[in-house]
Motif scaffolding. Structure first.
Motif, PDB file in Angstrom:
ATOM      1  N   TYR A 134      45.794  11.072  28.752  1.00 52.29           N
ATOM      2  CA  TYR A 134      45.547  12.516  28.801  1.00 52.29           C
ATOM      3  C   TYR A 134      46.096  13.112  27.515  1.00 52.29           C
ATOM      4  O   TYR A 134      47.280  12.982  27.240  1.00 52.29           O
ATOM      5  CB  TYR A 134      46.277  13.101  30.019  1.00 52.29           C
ATOM      6  CG  TYR A 134      45.675  14.350  30.633  1.00 52.29           C
ATOM      7  CD1 TYR A 134      44.931  15.248  29.887  1.00 52.29           C
ATOM      8  CD2 TYR A 134      45.872  14.632  31.989  1.00 52.29           C
ATOM      9  CE1 TYR A 134      44.389  16.379  30.474  1.00 52.29           C
ATOM     10  CE2 TYR A 134      45.338  15.772  32.579  1.00 52.29           C
ATOM     11  CZ  TYR A 134      44.589  16.634  31.819  1.00 52.29           C
ATOM     12  OH  TYR A 134      44.062  17.761  32.399  1.00 52.29           O
TER      13      TYR A 134
ATOM     14  N   LEU B 105      46.904  25.437  24.997  1.00 54.24           N
ATOM     15  CA  LEU B 105      46.846  23.977  24.976  1.00 54.24           C
ATOM     16  C   LEU B 105      45.410  23.495  25.016  1.00 54.24           C
ATOM     17  O   LEU B 105      44.599  24.013  25.778  1.00 54.24           O
ATOM     18  CB  LEU B 105      47.593  23.365  26.171  1.00 54.24           C
ATOM     19  CG  LEU B 105      49.102  23.475  26.262  1.00 54.24           C
ATOM     20  CD1 LEU B 105      49.597  22.745  27.504  1.00 54.24           C
ATOM     21  CD2 LEU B 105      49.771  22.892  25.017  1.00 54.24           C
TER      22      LEU B 105
ATOM     23  N   PHE C  16      42.581  29.736  32.418  1.00 51.65           N
ATOM     24  CA  PHE C  16      42.243  28.336  32.185  1.00 51.65           C
ATOM     25  C   PHE C  16      40.741  28.244  31.910  1.00 51.65           C
ATOM     26  O   PHE C  16      39.923  28.539  32.785  1.00 51.65           O
ATOM     27  CB  PHE C  16      42.630  27.500  33.409  1.00 51.65           C
ATOM     28  CG  PHE C  16      42.428  26.038  33.212  1.00 51.65           C
ATOM     29  CD1 PHE C  16      43.488  25.218  32.844  1.00 51.65           C
ATOM     30  CD2 PHE C  16      41.169  25.474  33.373  1.00 51.65           C
ATOM     31  CE1 PHE C  16      43.299  23.859  32.638  1.00 51.65           C
ATOM     32  CE2 PHE C  16      40.972  24.121  33.160  1.00 51.65           C
ATOM     33  CZ  PHE C  16      42.036  23.311  32.795  1.00 51.65           C
TER      34      PHE C  16
ATOM     35  N   ASN D  81      43.814  26.126  27.812  1.00 49.65           N
ATOM     36  CA  ASN D  81      44.451  27.160  28.629  1.00 49.65           C
ATOM     37  C   ASN D  81      45.126  28.207  27.753  1.00 49.65           C
ATOM     38  O   ASN D  81      45.389  27.982  26.569  1.00 49.65           O
ATOM     39  CB  ASN D  81      45.403  26.548  29.664  1.00 49.65           C
ATOM     40  CG  ASN D  81      46.687  26.021  29.057  1.00 49.65           C
ATOM     41  OD1 ASN D  81      46.943  26.190  27.863  1.00 49.65           O
ATOM     42  ND2 ASN D  81      47.508  25.389  29.852  1.00 49.65           N
TER      43      ASN D  81
HETATM   44  C1  QVZ Z   1      48.141  19.578  31.774  1.00 52.17           C
HETATM   45  C2  QVZ Z   1      49.625  17.435  31.338  1.00 52.17           C
HETATM   46  C3  QVZ Z   1      53.584  17.997  29.859  1.00 52.17           C
HETATM   47  C4  QVZ Z   1      51.896  16.397  30.580  1.00 52.17           C
HETATM   48  C5  QVZ Z   1      47.882  24.417  33.468  1.00 52.17           C
HETATM   49  C6  QVZ Z   1      45.224  20.177  34.076  1.00 52.17           C
HETATM   50  C7  QVZ Z   1      47.765  23.058  34.014  1.00 52.17           C
HETATM   51  C8  QVZ Z   1      46.650  22.156  33.521  1.00 52.17           C
HETATM   52  C9  QVZ Z   1      46.837  21.759  32.061  1.00 52.17           C
HETATM   53  C10 QVZ Z   1      46.484  20.931  34.400  1.00 52.17           C
HETATM   54  C11 QVZ Z   1      48.099  20.998  31.725  1.00 52.17           C
HETATM   55  C12 QVZ Z   1      49.210  21.716  31.300  1.00 52.17           C
HETATM   56  C13 QVZ Z   1      50.374  21.046  30.933  1.00 52.17           C
HETATM   57  C14 QVZ Z   1      50.398  19.654  30.986  1.00 52.17           C
HETATM   58  C15 QVZ Z   1      49.312  18.925  31.399  1.00 52.17           C
HETATM   59  C16 QVZ Z   1      51.463  18.750  30.635  1.00 52.17           C
HETATM   60  C17 QVZ Z   1      51.038  17.456  30.830  1.00 52.17           C
HETATM   61  C18 QVZ Z   1      52.722  19.071  30.160  1.00 52.17           C
HETATM   62  C19 QVZ Z   1      53.171  16.681  30.097  1.00 52.17           C
HETATM   63  C20 QVZ Z   1      49.562  16.791  32.699  1.00 52.17           C
HETATM   64  C21 QVZ Z   1      48.720  16.721  30.367  1.00 52.17           C
HETATM   65  O1  QVZ Z   1      48.554  22.699  34.857  1.00 52.17           O
HETATM   66  O2  QVZ Z   1      48.801  25.149  33.925  1.00 52.17           O
HETATM   67  O3  QVZ Z   1      47.079  24.825  32.599  1.00 52.17           O
HETATM   68  O4  QVZ Z   1      44.220  20.777  33.688  1.00 52.17           O
HETATM   69  O5  QVZ Z   1      45.233  18.958  34.262  1.00 52.17           O
END
Ligand code: QVZ
Ligand code: ZN
Length: 332
Positions: free
Chosen positions: A129, A170, A191, A278
């Motif tokens: 990811y 992000l 998002f 997001n």
């Molecule tokens: C996804 C992952 C630290 C690993 C949001 C999604 C979400 C989304 C996007 C979930 C997302 C945001 C933060 C992080 C991740 C994060 C990660 C942070 C380590 C899992 C890659 O939760 O609030 O936008 O779309 O999967």
């Protein structure tokens, strides 16, 4: 004999995925007054026509590989399909903690090649990811698309809802089947889905008692201890009462995730990978506290109390017995 039957029955039921009652998140036009009302009231809604990321709808894995540049990108690798977030800072607080994912740095082209290789492999247990802040690390063509996001609409929403500044943006590139387990964020979130589809499960902040978050000092702070695929009802009995919302977002859709709303996200099997961006905003400034407190305000308060107790005791291992002394037989 009856006991044996019950045991096999409970084994069966724990292996079968448990269905929580889920209502559909409304899908509305951003020009619909109901949609604006929902954002104002901190309720989740899928907006279908914001044009927020219209300038990026031509993005694909190959397009990004060709145009995003050769900066370094953060990629998480998991032995399972789950990507449970953990705080590096809090790892030392829990002695026996083992991180469930590995963080790597790589060029986008190497990520794209690795992703394609994994899609071809029959063994699909290991997933990756990509998660990268959209900033100066990307090249001009991508910056051009970024500059052409519908910032006018975003700024209008930010003003209408009294939100603070945009804190981060992000870029997420995931493999189909990737799951971000149920957690909440302390930010408001628009998002935006760009490529492929994602299924969201959302739970109101008042579902706190049904979702059993980890202690604040734990690396998995803000995550639920309940595995939604096979909840351990002996350990987490209130998980039986969990109710929530669900919705699928596709290219061009924008889901508003209110602050403190729990969410689980799954990349669906359709285009091989998913691309999303997001927009996290600082919460609205609270001008007047009204009683009874909202579930959101209670969550903020609970976090502060937990942090105060930890700070005073200065040792996470002393917190559980202290909490029990405070509550057991007195407030129970
Ligand atoms: C996804 C992952 C630290 C690993 C949001 C999604 C979400 C989304 C996007 C979930 C997302 C945001 C933060 C992080 C991740 C994060 C990660 C942070 C380590 C899992 C890659 O939760 O609030 O936008 O779309 O999967
Ligand atoms: Zn989140």
């Amino acid at each position: 004999m009856a006991t044996e039957e019950n045991q096999s029955e409970s084994r069966l039921s724990s292996a079968t995925s448990y269905a929580f009652p889920l209502k559909d998140i409304p899908r509305l036009s951003c020009n619909d007054r109901k949609a604006l009302e929902m954002i104002r009231k901190s309720e989740p809604v899928i907006l279908t026509d914001t044009n927020l990321v219209a300038s990026a709808l031509h993005w694909s894995l190959d397009y990004l590989a060709d145009h995003i540049g050769d900066g370094n990108f953060t990629v998480y690798k998991s032995d399972s399909h789950k990507f449970k977030y953990y705080s590096d800072k809090k790892c030392k607080m829990v002695k026996e903690f083992r991180p469930p994912t590995v963080q790597m740095e790589m060029k986008f082209k190497d990520f794209a090649a690795l992703l394609k290789r994994k899609q071809k492999e029959r063994d699909c247990s290991e997933k990756i990811y990509l998660q990268q802040a959209l900033n100066d690390s990307v090249e001009k063509t991508i910056v051009y698309d970024f500059v052409n996001f519908n910032w006018a609409w975003l700024t209008e929403q930010q003003t209408l809802n009294n939100w603070g500044p945009l804190t981060s943006n992000l870029l997420l590139v995931g493999m189909e089947g990737n799951v971000t387990p149920v957690h909440y964020d302390e930010q408001e979130n628009f998002f935006a889905q760009i490529y492929g589809h994602k299924r969201f499960k959302l739970f109101h902040p008042d579902q706190y008692k049904n979702l059993y978050p980890y202690p604040v000092y734990h690396p998995h702070d803000r995550q639920s201890q309940v595995n939604l695929d096979c909840p351990d009802f002996d350990k987490f009995p209130n998980a039986r009462n969990l109710t929530g919302y669900q919705g699928i977002v596709g290219p061009g859709d924008v889901l508003y995730i209110p602050m403190y709303w729990w969410h689980e996200v799954e990349s669906l099997k359709d285009k091989g990978e998913t691309i999303s961006v997001n927009f996290w905003y600082m919460s609205r400034s609270v001008d007047k506290v009204e009683h009874p407190l909202s579930a959101q305000q209670k969550m903020a308060m609970t976090r502060n109390i937990e942090k105060m107790i930890l700070q005073a005791l200065d040792d996470p291992e002393e917190v559980p017995s202290f909490m029990q002394m405070l509550v057991l037989g007195r407030y129970t």
